[in-house]
Scaffold this motif. Structure first.
Motif, mmCIF file in Angstrom:
data_model
loop_
_atom_site.group_PDB
_atom_site.id
_atom_site.type_symbol
_atom_site.label_atom_id
_atom_site.label_comp_id
_atom_site.label_asym_id
_atom_site.label_seq_id
_atom_site.Cartn_x
_atom_site.Cartn_y
_atom_site.Cartn_z
ATOM 1 N N ILE A 66 0.958 -0.932 0.168
ATOM 2 C CA ILE A 66 0.061 -0.140 0.335
ATOM 3 C C ILE A 66 0.689 0.811 0.016
ATOM 4 C CG2 ILE A 66 -1.970 1.412 1.531
ATOM 5 C CD1 ILE A 66 -2.492 -1.429 2.247
ATOM 6 N N GLY A 67 1.571 1.047 0.914
ATOM 7 C CA GLY A 67 2.695 2.488 1.145
ATOM 8 C C GLY A 67 3.394 2.574 -0.210
ATOM 9 N N LEU A 68 3.775 1.912 -0.978
ATOM 10 C CA LEU A 68 4.621 1.876 -2.806
ATOM 11 C C LEU A 68 3.839 2.440 -3.814
ATOM 12 C CD1 LEU A 68 6.710 -1.285 -2.074
ATOM 13 C CD2 LEU A 68 7.859 0.654 -2.220
ATOM 14 N N ASN A 69 2.767 1.717 -3.585
ATOM 15 C CA ASN A 69 1.782 2.025 -4.605
ATOM 16 C C ASN A 69 0.660 2.131 -4.534
ATOM 17 O OD1 ASN A 69 -0.214 2.356 -6.860
ATOM 18 N ND2 ASN A 69 1.730 3.068 -7.867
ATOM 19 N N LYS A 70 -1.020 2.347 -4.191
ATOM 20 C CA LYS A 70 -1.900 1.599 -3.623
ATOM 21 C C LYS A 70 -3.260 1.205 -4.634
ATOM 22 C CE LYS A 70 -3.736 6.930 -3.040
ATOM 23 N NZ LYS A 70 -4.564 7.031 -1.965
ATOM 24 N N GLU A 71 -2.862 2.485 -5.362
ATOM 25 C CA GLU A 71 -3.308 1.619 -6.449
ATOM 26 C C GLU A 71 -3.279 0.091 -7.552
ATOM 27 O OE1 GLU A 71 -2.230 4.045 -6.821
ATOM 28 O OE2 GLU A 71 -3.826 5.876 -6.752
ATOM 29 N N ALA A 72 -1.818 -0.415 -7.041
ATOM 30 C CA ALA A 72 -1.680 -1.529 -7.933
ATOM 31 C C ALA A 72 -1.702 -2.452 -6.689
ATOM 32 C CB ALA A 72 0.272 -1.304 -7.565
ATOM 33 N N ALA A 73 -1.741 -1.836 -5.103
ATOM 34 C CA ALA A 73 -2.001 -2.802 -3.940
ATOM 35 C C ALA A 73 -3.698 -3.234 -4.098
ATOM 36 C CB ALA A 73 -1.675 -1.921 -2.373
ATOM 37 N N SER A 74 -4.785 -1.846 -4.661
ATOM 38 C CA SER A 74 -5.927 -2.621 -4.274
ATOM 39 C C SER A 74 -6.231 -3.548 -5.459
ATOM 40 C CB SER A 74 -6.173 -1.054 -4.885
ATOM 41 O OG SER A 74 -8.241 -0.889 -5.349
ATOM 42 N N PHE A 75 -5.401 -3.440 -7.165
ATOM 43 C CA PHE A 75 -5.692 -4.387 -7.906
ATOM 44 C C PHE A 75 -5.171 -5.346 -7.606
ATOM 45 C CE2 PHE A 75 -4.822 0.127 -10.476
ATOM 46 C CZ PHE A 75 -6.495 -0.558 -11.132
ATOM 47 N N SER A 76 -3.999 -5.814 -6.953
ATOM 48 C CA SER A 76 -4.383 -6.668 -6.371
ATOM 49 C C SER A 76 -4.813 -7.901 -5.482
ATOM 50 C CB SER A 76 -2.954 -7.470 -6.097
ATOM 51 O OG SER A 76 -2.447 -6.853 -4.594
ATOM 52 N N GLY A 77 -5.846 -7.310 -5.171
ATOM 53 C CA GLY A 77 -7.264 -8.154 -4.208
ATOM 54 C C GLY A 77 -6.708 -7.308 -2.731
ATOM 55 N N ILE A 78 -5.746 -6.110 -2.282
ATOM 56 C CA ILE A 78 -5.920 -5.407 -0.701
ATOM 57 C C ILE A 78 -6.739 -4.965 -0.978
ATOM 58 C CG2 ILE A 78 -4.141 -4.391 0.581
ATOM 59 C CD1 ILE A 78 -1.751 -5.679 -1.335
ATOM 60 N N ASP A 79 -7.748 -4.813 0.445
ATOM 61 C CA ASP A 79 -8.440 -4.153 0.485
ATOM 62 C C ASP A 79 -8.059 -2.616 1.494
ATOM 63 O OD1 ASP A 79 -10.725 -2.851 1.550
ATOM 64 O OD2 ASP A 79 -11.676 -4.335 2.000
ATOM 65 N N VAL A 80 -7.678 -1.948 0.741
ATOM 66 C CA VAL A 80 -6.806 -1.047 1.286
ATOM 67 C C VAL A 80 -7.537 0.284 2.240
ATOM 68 C CG1 VAL A 80 -5.393 1.642 0.968
ATOM 69 C CG2 VAL A 80 -4.954 -0.930 -0.971
ATOM 70 N N GLY A 81 -8.574 0.267 1.832
ATOM 71 C CA GLY A 81 -9.511 1.185 3.119
ATOM 72 C C GLY A 81 -9.532 0.342 4.022
ATOM 73 N N LEU A 82 -10.092 -1.128 3.516
ATOM 74 C CA LEU A 82 -10.328 -1.145 5.031
ATOM 75 C C LEU A 82 -9.097 -1.487 6.016
ATOM 76 C CD1 LEU A 82 -12.504 -2.501 7.010
ATOM 77 C CD2 LEU A 82 -11.571 -5.138 6.108
ATOM 78 N N ILE B 39 9.150 8.338 5.132
ATOM 79 C CA ILE B 39 7.495 9.626 5.877
ATOM 80 C C ILE B 39 7.390 9.081 3.887
ATOM 81 C CG2 ILE B 39 8.352 11.584 4.105
ATOM 82 C CD1 ILE B 39 6.060 11.143 7.229
ATOM 83 N N PHE B 40 7.666 8.965 2.626
ATOM 84 C CA PHE B 40 6.429 8.323 1.805
ATOM 85 C C PHE B 40 6.395 6.877 1.801
ATOM 86 C CE2 PHE B 40 10.254 11.533 1.035
ATOM 87 C CZ PHE B 40 9.686 12.642 0.808
ATOM 88 N N GLY B 41 5.955 6.240 2.755
ATOM 89 C CA GLY B 41 5.929 5.204 2.705
ATOM 90 C C GLY B 41 6.298 3.754 2.069
ATOM 91 N N GLY B 42 6.200 2.802 2.582
ATOM 92 C CA GLY B 42 7.086 1.849 1.691
ATOM 93 C C GLY B 42 8.262 1.342 1.703
ATOM 94 N N ARG B 43 8.359 1.772 3.292
ATOM 95 C CA ARG B 43 9.672 1.419 3.864
ATOM 96 C C ARG B 43 9.392 1.320 5.515
ATOM 97 N NH1 ARG B 43 14.425 2.388 4.929
ATOM 98 N NH2 ARG B 43 16.053 1.311 4.441
ATOM 99 N N GLY B 44 10.472 0.657 5.439
ATOM 100 C CA GLY B 44 10.262 0.415 7.750
ATOM 101 C C GLY B 44 11.008 -0.398 8.274
ATOM 102 N N ALA B 45 11.502 -0.204 9.345
ATOM 103 C CA ALA B 45 11.378 -1.946 10.323
ATOM 104 C C ALA B 45 11.297 -1.455 11.426
ATOM 105 C CB ALA B 45 12.490 -2.760 9.842
#
Length: 352
Positions: free
Chosen positions: A211-227, A277-283
């Motif tokens: 989602i942090g990398l690309n929420k549109e791509a995540a949504s197309f892959s079946g992830i419920d981004v909003g929930l 802060i741009f999302g998609g990375r962290g531990a």
């Protein structure tokens, strides 16, 4: 064009997996923060009087405990390219609810449960406005920061509640037997393990990075981004509610303005710990090291006689440097990807 953007953003997170394991483990932002933390501890132990005393360790962990707790869900939220600025206000509101419950004759467990429920409701309000209404989390949580704080202050006014059972206040201040480490470290470790497993070893955690990398791509892959984002804000509210109970018992004081400004310390530590802060990375281990670094540095400087204003300036510089360095590295990687793409294009053209 869309494909090129997706490739560049995916490269920002996954490129390191092309390297050897030792390089992925030792050469990254998290390892750098852990190394810097170790350096600060060694220097402070040698230079600052009483820094290594058991009492210093006790007070340091007590002070950092609420920040450590709330930094766990905050990490997951920022990885999805969102933010929650209302966490400190939820701490204050849950503190007030705890105090009012005890004042009304409830037992501390019942009052504490009510405080956590209030935290969950507050988190759900944030999550609903962000995910179902579609408002930006920055604007939403700035608004609820003021809303929850206003409710907390409105419920108690300028008064404070400080008549809590000795058993619970003593427990909040107790140490692990035979050590200078406060007991709060036990629930923190339990929560840290839960969040670490959730983030790093489950499909849910992988979906957060996606989602942090690309929420549109995540949504197309079946992830419920909003929930997914909704539940993250609920988690944040619940943990903030628990932190509010601990804060209240530690200082034996329920006030509407408790923990004012803590949200900035939490976000600073999360970003310093390597979360983008741009999302998609962290531990999580980097975030924990970031919290400990800021707290250890502040404690050492206070013991050395440095004023709080100077400490705030140093903390601010660290935060700015962490954000700027992350942006610079992202820019360098994007340029590198672009250069590699152009090189491959010229190579393909010459082969043709």
């Amino acid at each position: 064009m869309t494909s090129a953007i997706l490739t560049a953003r995916t490269e920002r997170r996954y490129r390191n997996h092309h390297h050897a394991l030792w390089r992925r483990v030792l050469i990254n932002r998290e390892a750098a923060i852990i190394g810097l933390l170790a350096l600060v501890i060694v220097v402070a132990t040698v230079v600052v009087p009483n820094f290594d005393s058991p009492l210093t360790i006790t007070y340091l962990i007590r002070e950092l405990a609420p920040i450590l707790l709330i930094a766990l869900p905050m990490t997951l939220i920022i990885i999805t390219e969102e933010i929650d600025l209302s966490v400190a206000s939820i701490v204050g509101l849950s503190s007030v609810v705890t105090g009012l419950g005890v004042q009304a004759g409830w037992g501390l467990p019942a009052a504490g449960l009510a405080a956590i429920v209030v935290g969950v409701v507050a988190g759900a309000i944030n999550g609903a406005l962000v995910t179902f209404v579609g408002l930006p989390s920055l604007a939403v949580t700035i608004g609820t920061l003021a809303l929850f704080r206003g409710i907390a202050v409105g419920l108690l006014g300028t008064t404070a509640i400080s008549d809590f059972p000795d058993f619970w206040t003593d427990l909040a201040r107790a140490n692990v037997p035979g050590t200078p480490v406060p007991m709060i470290i036990i629930p923190f470790i339990v929560l840290a393990v839960v969040f670490a497993v959730l983030l790093h070893f489950t499909p849910f955690g992988r979906s957060l990075y996606a989602i942090g990398l690309n929420k549109e791509a995540a949504s197309f892959s079946g992830i419920d981004v909003g929930l997914t984002k909704f539940w993250l804000f609920v988690m944040s509210g619940a943990v903030s509610g628990f932190a509010g109970i601990y804060f209240t018992l530690l200082y034996n004081n329920a006030r509407g303005d408790n923990a004012t400004g803590m949200e900035l310390q939490i976000i600073a530590a999360v970003l310093l710990g390597g979360v983008s802060i741009f999302g998609g990375r962290g531990a999580l281990h980097g975030v924990i090291a970031g919290v400990l670094l800021i707290g250890t540095l502040s404690s050492a400087l206070r013991l050395a006689g440095v004023t709080s204003d100077i400490i705030n300036v140093i903390t601010g510089i660290l935060l700015v440097l962490s954000v700027v360095s992350a942006s610079f590295l992202a820019w360098v990687r994007t340029k590198r990807v672009s250069a590699v793409g152009k090189k491959k294009g010229r190579s393909g053209a010459s082969d043709a």
